[in-house]
Design an enzyme around this catalytic site. Structure first.
Site, PDB file in Angstrom:
ATOM      1  N   GLU A  40     -34.950  36.455   8.817  1.00 38.49           N
ATOM      2  CA  GLU A  40     -33.553  35.877   9.564  1.00 38.49           C
ATOM      3  C   GLU A  40     -34.814  35.733  10.793  1.00 38.49           C
ATOM      4  O   GLU A  40     -34.362  37.182  11.700  1.00 38.49           O
ATOM      5  CB  GLU A  40     -32.488  37.120   9.155  1.00 38.49           C
ATOM      6  CG  GLU A  40     -31.069  35.868   9.549  1.00 38.49           C
ATOM      7  CD  GLU A  40     -29.711  37.510   8.945  1.00 38.49           C
ATOM      8  OE1 GLU A  40     -29.213  36.717   8.144  1.00 38.49           O
ATOM      9  OE2 GLU A  40     -29.793  38.173   9.504  1.00 38.49           O
ATOM     10  N   ASP A  51     -22.431  41.953  16.605  1.00 40.70           N
ATOM     11  CA  ASP A  51     -23.366  42.348  17.048  1.00 40.70           C
ATOM     12  C   ASP A  51     -23.186  44.034  18.139  1.00 40.70           C
ATOM     13  O   ASP A  51     -22.847  44.441  19.354  1.00 40.70           O
ATOM     14  CB  ASP A  51     -24.757  42.251  17.622  1.00 40.70           C
ATOM     15  CG  ASP A  51     -25.282  41.189  16.708  1.00 40.70           C
ATOM     16  OD1 ASP A  51     -25.592  41.257  16.004  1.00 40.70           O
ATOM     17  OD2 ASP A  51     -25.541  39.401  17.593  1.00 40.70           O
TER      18      ASP A  51
END
Length: 252
Positions: A40, A51
């Protein structure tokens, strides 16, 4: 490979261009050689709300070097990986680049799938249909709080696999796999025949082993980015090998 071996797939995540372009290419190449089944790749974005601090720092460093959509695709092409690549990104960079152009260019460099972090199922039906009709697998995110009817909605528009967030909050390594993860995975499996991958918080071979017993895929990001930042490519190789042993049931 993973399915034929009757095990979960290992899916490492690395942000494009971190810590620099040359090292990123070496790192994803090393991850593929060390046992990754899918890689990924994150497209750096200025406001990565999903994140945690490790990935935020890495993506900001990559952005300062000019790594955007086009540069990310060029780096993927340069790496010439032997395993499938899924691009993980936020919606704004794709809209700015052009959705159809992005889908075509990504496929042109060998990308197999895309995950748009901030495009939940039902948010923009026309855009979702556009992505689903494109040449890439449309991976969808499922959160622990997603009700069954929305899981079914996301699954109907998805392809490739579903990415289950193992816990609420942002990305980042944790000490333990959530105790309610088995129930959560079972609830999602009831709504789809697609493979189910689990991510957020997985950092060790033992955690990868425990997650692999429940899911079809194990996604590891922050721990890997941290290893790259501290130890370089050797750190990526070390940790991916440990995680690969985990998904194969060999971890201590």
């Amino acid at each position: 490979m993973a399915r034929s071996e009757g095990r979960a797939a290992l899916i490492p995540y690395l942000p494009a261009g971190y810590p620099d372009s040359e090292t990123f290419v070496a790192a994803v190449t090393a991850a593929g050689a060390a046992g990754a089944d899918i890689i990924e790749v994150g497209i750096p974005f200025s406001d990565p709300l999903a994140d945690g601090p490790v990935i935020q720092r890495a993506t900001h460093a990559a952005l300062q070097q000019g790594t955007g959509v086009r540069r990310t695709l060029d780096l993927i092409a340069e790496a010439k990986l032997a395993v499938p690549v899924v691009v993980m990104t936020y919606l704004n960079p794709v809209l700015a680049y052009g959705v159809d152009r992005f889908l075509a260019d990504a496929r042109g460099v060998g990308v197999a799938g895309v995950l748009l972090t901030d495009l939940p199922a039902g948010a923009d039906a026309a855009l979702e249909d556009q992505v689903a009709a494109g040449p890439l697998a449309f991976v969808r995110l499922i959160a622990p709080t997603t009700p069954p009817e929305r899981v079914a909605l996301a699954a109907r528009g998805a392809s490739g696999f579903l990415y289950l967030i193992s816990r609420l909050g942002v990305t980042g390594a944790r000490d333990l796999v959530p105790l309610d993860l088995p129930e959560y995975v079972q609830r999602v499996r009831a709504a789809t025949d697609l493979p189910v991958a689990v991510g957020f918080g997985i950092a060790t071979g033992a955690q990868a082993r425990d997650t692999a017993r429940l899911a079809d895929g194990v996604v590891v990001g922050s721990a890997l980015v941290d290893a790259l930042g501290r130890e370089g490519v050797a750190g990526v190789t070390r940790l991916v090998r440990e995680l690969a042993d985990g998904v194969r049931g060999k971890a201590a």
